[in-house]
Motif scaffolding. Structure first.
Motif, PDB file in Angstrom:
ATOM      1  N   UNK A 218       0.917  -1.655  -0.174  1.00  0.00           N
ATOM      2  CA  UNK A 218      -0.095   0.244   0.407  1.00  0.00           C
ATOM      3  C   UNK A 218       0.755   1.567   0.048  1.00  0.00           C
ATOM      4  N   UNK A 219       2.105   0.684  -1.008  1.00  0.00           N
ATOM      5  CA  UNK A 219       2.557   2.425  -1.198  1.00  0.00           C
ATOM      6  C   UNK A 219       2.569   3.591  -1.225  1.00  0.00           C
ATOM      7  N   UNK A 220       1.015   4.087  -1.405  1.00  0.00           N
ATOM      8  CA  UNK A 220       0.783   5.084  -2.139  1.00  0.00           C
ATOM      9  C   UNK A 220      -0.130   5.935  -0.060  1.00  0.00           C
ATOM     10  N   UNK A 221      -0.855   5.351   0.551  1.00  0.00           N
ATOM     11  CA  UNK A 221      -0.403   5.733   2.164  1.00  0.00           C
ATOM     12  C   UNK A 221       0.509   5.886   2.400  1.00  0.00           C
ATOM     13  N   UNK A 222       1.988   4.557   2.114  1.00  0.00           N
ATOM     14  CA  UNK A 222       3.045   4.634   3.266  1.00  0.00           C
ATOM     15  C   UNK A 222       3.944   5.793   2.731  1.00  0.00           C
ATOM     16  N   UNK A 223       3.776   6.513   1.429  1.00  0.00           N
ATOM     17  CA  UNK A 223       4.390   7.219   0.493  1.00  0.00           C
ATOM     18  C   UNK A 223       4.176   8.685   1.116  1.00  0.00           C
ATOM     19  N   UNK A 224       2.713   8.924   0.849  1.00  0.00           N
ATOM     20  CA  UNK A 224       1.709   9.784   1.488  1.00  0.00           C
ATOM     21  C   UNK A 224       1.842  10.582   3.311  1.00  0.00           C
ATOM     22  N   UNK A 225       2.314   9.168   4.096  1.00  0.00           N
ATOM     23  CA  UNK A 225       3.256   9.355   5.484  1.00  0.00           C
ATOM     24  C   UNK A 225       4.386   9.785   5.357  1.00  0.00           C
TER      25      UNK A 225
END
Length: 362
Positions: A218-225
């Motif tokens: 779930x790279x989208x969420x983790x990168x946003x964090x």
């Protein structure tokens, strides 16, 4: 039952508040001096390759480059890309290193080739209105953010897609306090969709880019964090009026895609999975049982919960351009979600892994 109805009314109120406070793509950026790099990872995308490239070529934003990474496709993707060779840059993906997820590594390689001031990572199954990026850039600059992302409008072709795909919008408009998420840099208040992510390049590079989330499903969420931890505001916008994403063609793809993400997105926590399952059974399936009981026994208060969750779902569907009749499926969606969640949990705990695009991730 009166207390139960009050709880559902609170849920309805919070949903309306989120719908009202989430920014939409409205005003356009007329200054095209900044360059936008459109970065598209592709693996076996013969059905989507031409469509997404043409969609970007039709964009009204003039100062752009299009870079596509062919990630060891085994279908006709490469030959289709060759038809656009004079208008796009095509790179061949390197072999996938250990500890990297395929899409994440593809995006990492694309970022190394980009020369733009802004990086727009976009999935092959996305289609955009011509002014989508101009509007997204305007919002990014207006909010002084490092990232604009959002959940596209989702066409749904199969029955399982109709049950599960629109729940993405439901989660965001119900569970996430959007005003807090968009105003603060607290990582806990984060949602993102990897199909459309527009970064200020300096914020992306300063935060370490996709290399910081190399093994995330779930790279989208983790990168946003990651961006938020580095002090950058990340704006979640309602982009459904400008961006659509036809995610899955078959029921099997729906099941594999959501199985890959849902348990991982909950931090692989059994406790959290059980809580989510009980929540959706209690508040989004039980109202159907309550309605039937109330109808048979003429206990009209027992009929009210189903009407409230129908209204909640209907308002989200209207705000996001989904079918106006989808709300009828909400109790069945809740059951499908619970089954999906426990299937994903079993796969995660057993180590059997998740299959996607011909690769297995554990």
């Amino acid at each position: 039952m009166a207390a139960y109805v009050c709880i559902l009314l609170i849920f309805l109120f919070l949903t309306i508040l989120n719908i009202v406070t989430m920014p939409r793509l409205k005003d356009r950026m007329d200054d095209h001096s900044a360059k936008v790099s459109f970065l598209i990872p592709m693996r076996n995308e013969e059905d989507n390759a031409a469509g997404i490239i043409q969609s970007i070529l039709d964009s009204s934003y003039s100062n752009k480059e299009i870079i596509v990474l062919n990630d060891h496709s085994e279908d006709r993707t490469e030959s289709i890309l060759a038809q656009f060779r004079s208008e796009i840059k095509i790179i061949q993906g390197n072999p996938l290193p250990e500890q990297w997820v395929g899409k994440v590594y593809a995006c990492h390689q694309l970022s190394k080739e980009a020369t733009g001031d802004y990086l727009c990572f976009i999935d092959a199954d996305v289609r955009m209105e011509p002014d989508a990026v101009s509007k997204a850039l305007h919002l990014l600059k207006k909010r002084k953010a490092g990232l604009i992302t959002g959940f596209p409008q989702f066409p749904t072709k199969t029955f399982l897609a109709k049950l599960l795909v629109p729940l993405q919008h439901f989660f965001v408009f119900f569970h996430l306090p959007n005003a807090v998420a968009n105003l603060s840099t607290k990582p806990a208040f984060t949602a993102a969709h990897g199909a459309f992510m527009l970064f200020d390049k300096s914020a992306y590079l300063d935060s370490g880019g996709h290399a910081t989330v190399r093994n995330s499903l779930v790279e989208d969420i983790h990168l946003t964090r990651v961006l938020k931890r580095n002090g950058y505001r990340c704006i979640l916008s309602n982009i459904t009026n400008s961006v659509s994403c036809d995610m899955y063609e078959t029921n099997a793809e729906v099941w594999e895609g959501f199985t890959k993400n849902i348990f991982t997105g909950l931090g692989r926590s059994i406790l959290v999975a059980v809580i989510v399952a009980l929540f959706y059974i209690s508040f989004y399936f039980f109202p159907l049982v309550s309605f039937i009981y109330g109808l048979i026994g003429q206990e009209w208060l027992w009929c009210l919960p189903l009407l409230i969750i129908y209204l909640q779902t209907f308002l989200i569907d209207v705000a996001t351009g989904q079918s106006k009749l989808h709300f009828f499926l909400m109790p069945l969606s809740a059951i499908a979600l619970v089954i999906l969640l426990f299937t994903a949990a079993i796969k995660g705990i057993s180590g059997s892994g998740y299959t996607w695009k011909g690769r297995i991730y554990r």
